[in-house]
Design a protein around this motif. Structure first.
Motif, PDB file in Angstrom:
ATOM      1  N   SER A 195      39.275  37.340   5.062  1.00 20.90           N
ATOM      2  CA  SER A 195      38.672  38.658   6.256  1.00 20.90           C
ATOM      3  C   SER A 195      39.457  40.112   5.171  1.00 20.90           C
ATOM      4  O   SER A 195      39.683  40.100   4.562  1.00 20.90           O
ATOM      5  N   LEU A 233      38.433  44.707   5.650  1.00 17.88           N
ATOM      6  CA  LEU A 233      37.977  45.306   6.218  1.00 17.88           C
ATOM      7  C   LEU A 233      37.387  46.828   5.094  1.00 17.88           C
ATOM      8  O   LEU A 233      38.349  47.020   4.135  1.00 17.88           O
ATOM      9  N   ALA A 252      26.500  42.448   9.533  1.00 19.63           N
ATOM     10  CA  ALA A 252      27.100  41.074   8.570  1.00 19.63           C
ATOM     11  C   ALA A 252      26.275  39.796   8.874  1.00 19.63           C
ATOM     12  O   ALA A 252      24.967  39.841   9.483  1.00 19.63           O
ATOM     13  N   GLU A 261      34.498  37.067   6.279  1.00 21.69           N
ATOM     14  CA  GLU A 261      34.759  37.972   7.512  1.00 21.69           C
ATOM     15  C   GLU A 261      34.441  38.927   7.314  1.00 21.69           C
ATOM     16  O   GLU A 261      35.959  39.739   6.908  1.00 21.69           O
ATOM     17  N   GLU A 277      34.174  43.426   8.573  1.00 17.36           N
ATOM     18  CA  GLU A 277      33.814  44.951   9.126  1.00 17.36           C
ATOM     19  C   GLU A 277      33.953  45.829   8.536  1.00 17.36           C
ATOM     20  O   GLU A 277      34.613  46.158   7.964  1.00 17.36           O
ATOM     21  N   TRP A 278      32.895  46.381   8.868  1.00 14.20           N
ATOM     22  CA  TRP A 278      32.497  47.145   8.022  1.00 14.20           C
ATOM     23  C   TRP A 278      32.753  48.519   8.435  1.00 14.20           C
ATOM     24  O   TRP A 278      32.026  48.808   9.796  1.00 14.20           O
ATOM     25  N   VAL A 279      33.471  49.771   8.518  1.00 18.31           N
ATOM     26  CA  VAL A 279      34.127  50.675   9.224  1.00 18.31           C
ATOM     27  C   VAL A 279      33.167  52.012   9.539  1.00 18.31           C
ATOM     28  O   VAL A 279      33.846  52.029   8.195  1.00 18.31           O
ATOM     29  N   TYR A 323      37.046  54.994   9.820  1.00 15.32           N
ATOM     30  CA  TYR A 323      37.646  53.961   9.104  1.00 15.32           C
ATOM     31  C   TYR A 323      39.752  54.183   8.760  1.00 15.32           C
ATOM     32  O   TYR A 323      39.863  53.516   9.583  1.00 15.32           O
ATOM     33  N   LYS A 368      40.640  53.118  12.542  1.00 19.59           N
ATOM     34  CA  LYS A 368      40.875  51.787  12.590  1.00 19.59           C
ATOM     35  C   LYS A 368      41.545  51.416  12.494  1.00 19.59           C
ATOM     36  O   LYS A 368      42.579  50.433  12.286  1.00 19.59           O
TER      37      LYS A 368
END
Length: 561
Positions: A69, A71, A81, A98, A100-102, A107, A110
């Motif tokens: 995972s 980030l 995704a 997995e 997650e682009w924030v 950012y 988060k």
């Protein structure tokens, strides 16, 4: 496990770009054949094992691929995704990502929320706060034992990254020192940044030639007169207002002005004064000379009179609205034909010509700004990961060109036939609308902020591109001369940000409040709304404050002085 749709993509890429048949990565280790380690691991190593052995090592107990995972930061492109680019990476590394682009604006909040809960993903990109990767909430998480100390993986054992990785083994001890927190290293750089990035003054060469301003300024006084003269001549001749500088907003510490301020103060953000005390650049007594220089431009009518309102378009250089732009020294990489790689806005005439001045000499230094940190971007690894997962992360996120031939090109431009079309002259064409959309969805060119990439070489990457996007020989020579001058100056001056990786609790908690009005006062001074005496009184109030003195003392203690 995600459904995969990339087999046809992989086969097509293999047929059209044979260099990818061994899988490609960013800096150069031959997979199973170079003798370099594929990963740095505590007791493990895997130089010459087969792909089948790698695959089984990466599988979980039920035979599924290992999932990592992640980030990462989305710089406004909106990557999807499970894009084709993501799937290609997964096939290459035999892993399930997995990610997650924030969005960059959200950012830090988060990540901090996840850190506070101890629920960070396996791999997180660290975003510098107040120009430091080791910002308070991240260091609190480190102190709580939530992140892996990477020191053993970097330096210890025969497979240590600093010994075997084709990119990292070239990094100096000084560079690694920039990654330290206390006795450990908790961030893993993705590349070494280009030298002194914010040290360029881009200019409109077509206007220089048209209005007789081809003799370039070499001092700050000459630069001021040159900008005023060219702005006035171009405004009259072109029938529209063309400002001296691309400048807007009330922040005088951005790249749009910092190089100019350094020339007057002889320091970057934080320096050390004649008494051995840490000193912030805007509180340097000579900073007023920079403000007076800017005020002279304002009084001459060649700065946007309403720059403080923050309208970026009014004096936008790339729209043709100013004659100069203080920016990265390598960001004027216009193609020789001016159209194949057009750095100006699409609706501007093709006659606009980009150029850049050599570094300009000021009273205390040159318009050269060393990087706050030479770490371009970095990741951290959660301590929740098993040793097996850490080893896999080391393999996947520290890949190199030699380990996966074709990786550098893949990192930069994606997959041929999907993310670009290769033209006969070597140009990688991305003009097709469908290709452009796939590049956006796949975040092509931006994976280098989480995956390892070769150290920045902006002259080669931007100016010496294959085919029609290559810059003119004259431009290539100028940008090389600029870099040589910048490197020489930094070597001689030893100029640097003196508080890199130093810690100050008061700085962390009070700096924003302490300096909240500084740029507003700069704006008021430049616009003639306050006097020099009022500016100096304002600065003295901060310098004499208990918080500023505490910051100085804590920085001294952190530096061991």
């Amino acid at each position: 496990m995600k459904k995969k749709k990339v087999l046809a993509l992989v086969l097509a890429a293999a047929m059209t770009a044979g260099v990818l048949s061994g899988c490609g990565n960013s800096d150069g280790e031959t997979r199973g054949g170079s003798g370099e380690s594929q990963q740095a691991s505590a007791p493990a190593e895997s130089s010459a094992e087969s792909s089948e052995e790698k695959s089984s090592e990466a599988e979980s107990s039920d035979g599924e691929r290992m999932t990592i995972s992640v980030l990462g930061i989305d710089w406004g492109y909106g990557p999807l995704a499970d894009s084709e680019m993501e799937q290609y990476w997964e096939e290459m590394f035999d892993v399930n990502l997995e990610i997650e682009w924030v969005n960059y604006s959200d950012y830090t909040q988060k990540l901090n929320t996840l850190l506070a809960a101890g629920s960070q993903p396996d791999v997180v990109q660290i975003y510098a706060v107040n120009e430091s990767f080791y910002y308070p909430i991240f260091t609190q998480a480190i102190d709580a034992g939530n992140f892996v100390d990477l020191t053993p993986y970097i330096f210890e054992g025969d497979n240590a990254l600093a010994k075997t990785n084709a990119v990292m083994k070239n990094w100096s001890d000084d560079f690694w020192d920039q990654t330290r927190y206390g006795e450990g290293i908790y961030i893993l750089p993705r590349s070494k940044a280009e030298t002194a990035k914010g040290s360029g003054i881009e200019v409109r060469k077509d206007l220089m030639e048209k209005y007789g301003f081809e003799e370039e300024p070499t001092t700050m006084d000459e630069l001021k007169d040159w900008l005023i003269g060219l702005s006035n001549a171009a405004s009259e001749g072109e029938g529209q207002k063309i400002y001296a500088l691309d400048f807007y907003g009330d922040n005088f510490m951005t790249n749009r002005t910092k190089a100019l301020a350094v020339a007057f103060t002889g320091q970057v953000d934080w320096g050390i004064d004649e008494n051995g005390e840490f000193q912030y650049i805007q509180f340097n007594p000579k900073y007023i000379d920079f403000l007076n220089w800017m005020k002279d431009l304002y009084d001459a009518g060649v700065l946007d009179s309403e720059f403080a309102l923050g309208n970026a378009d009014t004096s936008k250089f790339k729209a043709g609205n100013s004659v100069a732009y203080v920016n990265e020294w390598y960001s004027w990489n216009q193609s020789a034909d001016k159209t194949s790689n057009k750095i100006f806005d699409k609706n501007t005439p093709d006659t606009y010509t980009a150029w850049a001045l050599m570094p300009v000499q000021g009273p205390e230094g040159m318009t050269v700004v060393p990087n706050t940190s030479d770490v371009d971007s970095c990741i951290a690894i959660s301590a929740n990961c098993s040793q097996e997962k850490i080893d896999k992360i080391m393999q996947v996120f520290n890949a190199t060109e030699e380990a996966y031939p074709g990786y550098d090109l893949l990192m930069k431009d994606g997959v041929e036939g999907v993310h670009y079309t290769l033209l006969e002259d070597g140009t990688r064409d991305t003009s097709d609308e469908t290709i452009g959309q796939k590049r956006k969805e796949g975040y092509v060119g931006a994976w280098n902020q989480i995956f390892l990439k070769t150290d920045a070489d902006q002259i080669t990457d931007k100016f010496m591109r294959d085919g029609a996007k290559r810059a003119s020989d004259e431009a290539i020579q100028r940008v090389q001369d600029m870099k040589d001058a910048i490197v020489k100056y930094l070597d001689e001056s030893k100029l640097k940000n003196e508080i890199a990786n130093l810690q100050s609790a008061t700085y962390d908690s009070q700096w924003t409040n302490l300096t909240t009005d500084v740029n507003s006062m700069c704006t008021q001074y430049v616009m003639g709304q306050i006097t020099e005496a009022q500016w100096k009184e304002f600065v003295q109030g901060i310098v004499d404050s208990a918080d500023y003195k505490a910051i100085q003392a804590e920085l001294k203690e952190s530096a061991g002085k």
